[in-house]
Design an enzyme around this catalytic site. Structure first.
Site, short mmCIF file in Angstrom:
data_model
loop_
_atom_site.label_atom_id
_atom_site.label_comp_id
_atom_site.label_asym_id
_atom_site.label_seq_id
_atom_site.Cartn_x
_atom_site.Cartn_y
_atom_site.Cartn_z
N SER A 16 -0.12 7.22 -2.29
CA SER A 16 0.44 6.45 -3.41
C SER A 16 1.70 7.08 -4.01
CB SER A 16 -0.61 6.23 -4.49
OG SER A 16 -1.64 5.40 -4.02
N SER A 61 -8.82 6.00 -8.52
CA SER A 61 -9.47 5.88 -7.22
C SER A 61 -10.84 6.55 -7.26
CB SER A 61 -8.57 6.50 -6.14
OG SER A 61 -9.04 6.15 -4.85
N LYS A 65 -13.63 4.56 -10.55
CA LYS A 65 -13.22 3.18 -10.87
C LYS A 65 -14.13 2.50 -11.91
CE LYS A 65 -10.71 2.18 -6.61
NZ LYS A 65 -10.53 1.24 -5.50
N ASP A 101 -7.13 -4.42 -6.39
CA ASP A 101 -7.69 -4.25 -5.04
C ASP A 101 -7.92 -5.58 -4.32
OD1 ASP A 101 -7.74 -1.46 -4.89
OD2 ASP A 101 -9.70 -1.32 -5.86
N GLY A 122 -20.53 -4.37 4.24
CA GLY A 122 -20.56 -3.49 3.08
C GLY A 122 -20.49 -4.26 1.78
N GLY A 125 -17.64 -0.99 -3.82
CA GLY A 125 -16.55 -1.36 -4.73
C GLY A 125 -15.43 -2.14 -4.07
N TYR A 222 -7.56 3.20 6.30
CA TYR A 222 -6.15 3.35 6.70
C TYR A 222 -5.82 4.74 7.22
CZ TYR A 222 -5.33 5.49 2.08
OH TYR A 222 -5.38 6.30 0.98
#
Length: 275
Positions: A16, A61, A65, A101, A122, A125, A222
């Site tokens: 980020s 993160s 959260k 998100d 899943g 979150g 990622y």
């Protein structure tokens, strides 16, 4: 100069700062974005410090959260519904939390790609953010597969609530249910960390082969650009996408929330891919 940042634990791996500082420089804003590794016992003190420094905003993160909500002054309706925050803005000393998100995920998908029928692996979150925003992006039904948990009925209720009635929870061990859902899917999403650091996958190669040829296979991971799931999708000549476009899109939405000006997603993607 106004400070912006990220709080996470650990925070060192985050990309980020690279993409946010690239955008800050491109837009000639007098600000700097920094990643802060905050230990769980220090979360409250960190937020207090941000207030004292009059920080302009910050991302949140794992694992904060939900816990961060206690220390904020206000939530957007989406963050309230999710009980999850990944972006906070300082407005005249008031810390207002939102979540980019879900919108970030849907905006990372080609809008011409069919996504009426969705299968999600899943129910954590990341999955919930996608589920809570799915209906406004044209999703008609989504099936969320999860391993059996002690709090199954609570998860079932939460998914029905978050999805505004279009989502249902199913057991990952129910082969018939998963076969039926995969054969109807336009979009398959892995919202778990399975496959991040190894070659594990929640679906067999045979199950991936049940997907129609137009299906897009997305893995939110990622850090591992080619997970076993994506390799399996590519083997079956399906379109695949890793988590980088979502990372960029949610980051761009955070930037726009803070600075009230557009973000250059292409620039942000180039910066992130170079790291």
């Amino acid at each position: 100069m106004t400070l912006y940042g990220l709080i996470a634990h650990p925070a060192g791996h985050s990309r980020s700062p690279f993409m946010q500082n690239a955008m800050i420089t491109a837009r000639q804003i007098d600000a700097h974005y920094h990643a802060f590794d905050v230990k769980p016992d220090n979360l409250g003190a960190a937020i207090q410090g941000f207030r004292a420094l009059n920080v302009g905003g910050f991302n949140v993160s794992t694992p904060y959260k939900t816990n961060v909500i206690t220390y904020l002054d206000e939530l957007t309706p989406l963050a309230q519904r999710l009980q999850s925050v990944n972006t906070v803005k300082n407005v005249n000393g008031r810390l207002i939390g939102t979540s980019t998100d879900g919108d970030g995920f849907w905006q990372s998908i080609n809008p011409n790609q069919p996504h009426e029928h969705v299968v999600i692996l899943g129910s954590g979150g990341a999955a919930r953010a996608v589920i809570a925003t799915a209906k406004q992006y044209g999703v008609q039904d989504l099936t969320v597969f999860n391993r059996t948990h002690a709090d199954w009925s609570q998860r079932e209720t939460a998914i029905a609530y978050l999805s505004q009635g279009i989502g249902q929870l199913a057991d990952l061990a129910d082969n018939q249910a998963i076969s039926n859902a995969l054969q109807q899917a336009d979009l398959l999403i892995n919202a778990t960390t399975v496959g991040m650091n190894d070659a594990r996958t929640l679906l067999t190669d045979y199950q991936v082969g049940l997907l129609p040829q137009h299906t897009l296979v997305v893995d939110m991971i990622y850090r591992n650009k080619q997970t076993a799931l994506l390799k399996s999708g590519a083997k079956h000549q399906l379109l695949t996408q890793n988590g980088l476009p979502m990372l960029v899109a949610q980051g761009a939405l955070s930037f726009e929330y803070w600075f009230n000006q557009s973000a250059d997603r292409q620039l942000m993607q180039q910066v992130v891919e170079g790291k």
